[in-house]
Every structure is written in structure tokens, then in C-alpha cells.
Design a protein around this motif. Structure first.
Motif, short mmCIF file in Angstrom:
data_model
loop_
_atom_site.label_atom_id
_atom_site.label_comp_id
_atom_site.label_asym_id
_atom_site.label_seq_id
_atom_site.Cartn_x
_atom_site.Cartn_y
_atom_site.Cartn_z
N LEU A 108 -11.31 24.28 -23.21
CA LEU A 108 -10.45 23.27 -23.82
C LEU A 108 -11.20 21.95 -24.01
O LEU A 108 -11.03 21.28 -25.04
N HIS A 109 -12.01 21.56 -23.04
CA HIS A 109 -12.78 20.33 -23.19
C HIS A 109 -13.84 20.46 -24.28
O HIS A 109 -14.12 19.50 -25.01
N GLY A 110 -14.40 21.66 -24.41
CA GLY A 110 -15.37 21.88 -25.47
C GLY A 110 -14.78 21.74 -26.86
O GLY A 110 -15.48 21.40 -27.82
N LEU A 111 -13.47 21.98 -26.98
CA LEU A 111 -12.80 21.85 -28.28
C LEU A 111 -12.80 20.41 -28.78
O LEU A 111 -12.57 20.17 -29.96
N CYS A 112 -13.03 19.45 -27.89
CA CYS A 112 -13.03 18.05 -28.30
C CYS A 112 -14.22 17.71 -29.19
O CYS A 112 -14.18 16.72 -29.93
N LEU A 113 -15.30 18.50 -29.10
CA LEU A 113 -16.48 18.21 -29.90
C LEU A 113 -16.18 18.37 -31.39
O LEU A 113 -15.52 19.31 -31.81
N GLU A 114 -16.68 17.45 -32.17
CA GLU A 114 -16.41 17.46 -33.62
C GLU A 114 -16.90 18.76 -34.25
O GLU A 114 -16.24 19.33 -35.12
N SER A 115 -18.06 19.26 -33.81
CA SER A 115 -18.60 20.49 -34.39
C SER A 115 -17.67 21.67 -34.14
O SER A 115 -17.47 22.52 -35.02
N ASN A 116 -17.07 21.73 -32.95
CA ASN A 116 -16.14 22.82 -32.65
C ASN A 116 -14.82 22.66 -33.39
O ASN A 116 -14.18 23.65 -33.77
N GLN A 117 -14.40 21.42 -33.60
CA GLN A 117 -13.17 21.19 -34.36
C GLN A 117 -13.31 21.71 -35.78
O GLN A 117 -12.39 22.31 -36.34
N ARG A 118 -14.49 21.52 -36.38
CA ARG A 118 -14.72 22.00 -37.75
C ARG A 118 -14.67 23.52 -37.80
O ARG A 118 -14.14 24.11 -38.73
N LEU A 119 -15.22 24.17 -36.76
CA LEU A 119 -15.24 25.64 -36.74
C LEU A 119 -13.84 26.22 -36.60
O LEU A 119 -13.55 27.29 -37.12
N LEU A 120 -12.97 25.51 -35.90
CA LEU A 120 -11.64 26.04 -35.58
C LEU A 120 -10.54 25.52 -36.49
O LEU A 120 -9.38 25.84 -36.28
N VAL A 121 -10.91 24.72 -37.51
CA VAL A 121 -9.87 24.11 -38.35
C VAL A 121 -9.03 25.17 -39.05
O VAL A 121 -7.83 24.99 -39.27
N GLY A 122 -9.63 26.31 -39.35
CA GLY A 122 -8.88 27.38 -40.01
C GLY A 122 -7.83 27.99 -39.10
O GLY A 122 -6.80 28.48 -39.57
N LEU A 123 -8.08 27.95 -37.80
CA LEU A 123 -7.13 28.52 -36.85
C LEU A 123 -6.08 27.51 -36.41
O LEU A 123 -4.91 27.84 -36.23
N LEU A 124 -6.52 26.28 -36.22
CA LEU A 124 -5.64 25.27 -35.65
C LEU A 124 -5.02 24.34 -36.67
O LEU A 124 -4.18 23.51 -36.32
N GLY A 125 -5.44 24.46 -37.93
CA GLY A 125 -4.99 23.49 -38.93
C GLY A 125 -5.84 22.24 -38.85
O GLY A 125 -6.85 22.19 -38.15
N GLN A 126 -5.45 21.22 -39.57
CA GLN A 126 -6.23 19.98 -39.57
C GLN A 126 -6.17 19.30 -38.21
O GLN A 126 -5.09 18.94 -37.73
N THR A 127 -7.28 19.19 -37.56
CA THR A 127 -7.34 18.53 -36.26
C THR A 127 -8.39 17.44 -36.29
O THR A 127 -9.44 17.59 -36.90
N GLU A 128 -8.11 16.36 -35.62
CA GLU A 128 -9.09 15.27 -35.53
C GLU A 128 -8.84 14.52 -34.22
O GLU A 128 -7.74 14.04 -33.96
N ILE A 129 -9.87 14.47 -33.40
CA ILE A 129 -9.80 13.75 -32.13
C ILE A 129 -10.73 12.55 -32.25
O ILE A 129 -11.93 12.71 -32.48
N SER A 130 -10.19 11.38 -32.10
CA SER A 130 -10.97 10.16 -32.31
C SER A 130 -12.00 9.97 -31.21
O SER A 130 -11.84 10.46 -30.09
N PRO A 131 -13.09 9.22 -31.50
CA PRO A 131 -14.09 8.90 -30.48
C PRO A 131 -13.48 8.18 -29.28
O PRO A 131 -13.92 8.36 -28.15
N GLU A 132 -12.44 7.36 -29.55
CA GLU A 132 -11.78 6.63 -28.46
C GLU A 132 -11.09 7.60 -27.50
O GLU A 132 -11.13 7.43 -26.27
N THR A 133 -10.45 8.64 -28.07
CA THR A 133 -9.78 9.65 -27.24
C THR A 133 -10.80 10.42 -26.41
O THR A 133 -10.60 10.67 -25.22
N ILE A 134 -11.91 10.79 -27.04
CA ILE A 134 -12.96 11.52 -26.33
C ILE A 134 -13.51 10.70 -25.18
O ILE A 134 -13.73 11.21 -24.07
N GLN A 135 -13.67 9.39 -25.42
CA GLN A 135 -14.17 8.52 -24.34
C GLN A 135 -13.17 8.43 -23.20
O GLN A 135 -13.55 8.39 -22.02
N ARG A 136 -11.88 8.42 -23.53
CA ARG A 136 -10.86 8.39 -22.47
C ARG A 136 -10.90 9.67 -21.64
O ARG A 136 -10.73 9.64 -20.42
#
Length: 224
Positions: free
Chosen positions: A36-64
């Protein structure tokens, strides 16, 4: 779980799920939490966009998320489970803790560096995974808090002698030690627990191990 995801922030959701995993005695959720934590990476979000729909986690959220992991309280969490916090940071490509410990191991004046709890978890992981068996592990030589020293306990698996005197050990710390001694492999042959104000019941698990084929200690010092 689906409702929690919709009603909470990403960092809040991940914080709750890792606390749940840390309360597990056998670590059955560890890999899932790292995923689940690995899903926060932008590269993994791009790979999974077809499964999860449009997803975007901001740098601020990742830092939190990273900040939450690094400050996570270890009360009532076993040292073995705490190491998974370090793994989650690695899954997010946050390599600073790993690099800090590498530099720490290369330094000559280690007592000058105060280690945080998450750094102690990283150090414990690296020491117990090392191909070189330590001759001695003395927790008093590490500049850290009492909880930090407790997080170093898993490293006893990969040393021949541990001098754990004056480390504020408790009954639950003895439970952690017993678990480490039952592990395979465990190279520990001499264990010193003096000056920890431990009562006989506190070290009962360690004493009970003497009747077990897993027991490999040659010397156990638990009283003055």
C-alpha cells in the motif's frame, strides 16, 4: 475498509492500517502494508491508473505519510514489528534513513550521533541481515532513548555476546528476547541482563527456553 478510504485522507488511512499491522504478533499484514505504501509512488500510480481510475497523490501528502512513519510511537509494539516501518519507508523510495545508518556504521565516533527510534529499527535490520556475525552487541554504546534500545533487540540474533545491562528492560523486553532466541539462526551464546531491575517472572520465558531444543545460550546473567 472501503468506507474508511472514502472518508479519510490517504495519509490518515495508511497511518491506521500500519498501526493495525504493527499490533499483529506474526506479521501477516507486513507485506500488504508495504504494498500500500508503494502505491504512493508516482511511477506505480501511472501503472495502476487503468485499475484504480484517475489517481493522484500530492507531494505534500507523500511527505505527511513519511513524517507519520518516522515519528510512529513504539509503545507496545515489538521491535520485530517496528522494523516494518523502515521497510515501508524503503517502499516509498525514502532512502535517507538507510543512508544515515550506512554512514553511522562507517563512522569512528558513533557515540556522538544520537539515533532516533526509526534509525534504531533500520540499524537492527541491517545488523541482523549482515553476513558478518558480531562478536558483541552492547546497547549502552548507542546514544538513543530507552525505546530506541528496545528496537535494537532483534540484532541479538546475529551476535555472539550481548551485554544488555542498564537498558531499562522490562518483562515485555524479555518476551522480545525470547522470540529472538527461538529464531533460526540465532548465534547468541552469552547474554547479560544485569542491572535491569528484573524479577524472576520477568525472565521466566528465557529460563523456560533451557528445556527447549531452540535454547543455545551458554551463559545467562540475569541477577547481580
Amino acid at each position: 475498509m472501503k468506507t474508511d478510504w472514502k472518508e479519510s485522507s490517504v495519509d490518515g488511512f495508511l497511518e491506521r492500517i500500519i498501526y493495525k499491522s504493527l499490533q499483529s504478533k506474526n506479521g501477516h499484514l507486513d507485506l500488504f502494508v508495504r504494498f500500500l505504501h508503494g502505491l504512493c509512488l508516482e511511477s506505480n500510480q501511472r501503472l495502476l491508473v487503468g485499475l484504480l481510475g484517475q489517481t493522484e497523490i500530492s507531494p505534500e501528502t507523500i511527505q505527511r505519510v513519511i513524517n507519520n512513519l518516522k515519528k510512529m510511537n513504539s509503545d507496545e509494539i515489538s521491535p520485530d514489528r517496528s522494523i516494518n516501518i523502515f521497510h515501508c519507508l524503503m517502499e516509498m523510495n525514502h532512502l535517507s534513513v538507510h543512508q544515515e545508518i550506512q554512514e553511522f556504521l562507517k563512522s569512528e565516533n558513533r557515540s556522538d550521533k544520537k539515533l532516533s527510534e526509526i534509525q534504531c529499527s533500520a540499524l537492527a535490520f541491517m545488523l541482523q541481515m549482515s553476513e558478518e556475525v558480531l562478536d558483541e552487541l552492547d546497547l549502552q554504546k548507542y546514544n538513543t532513548s530507552e525505546r530506541g534500545r528496545q528496537r535494537l533487540i532483534p540484532a541479538v540474533r546475529n551476535c555472539r555476546k550481548a551485554r544488555l545491562m542498564d537498558c531499562g528492560l522490562s518483562e515485555i523486553s524479555c518476551d522480545y528476547l525470547a522470540a529472538a532466541l527461538k529464531s533460526n539462526p540465532s548465534h547468541l551464546r552469552e547474554l547479560d541482563l544485569k542491572r535491569n531491575n528484573l524479577e524472576d517472572p520477568d525472565v521466566k520465558q528465557l529460563s523456560d527456553l533451557q528445556q527447549s531444543p531452540d535454547y543455545r545460550l551458554e551463559t545467562l546473567r540475569s541477577v547481580e
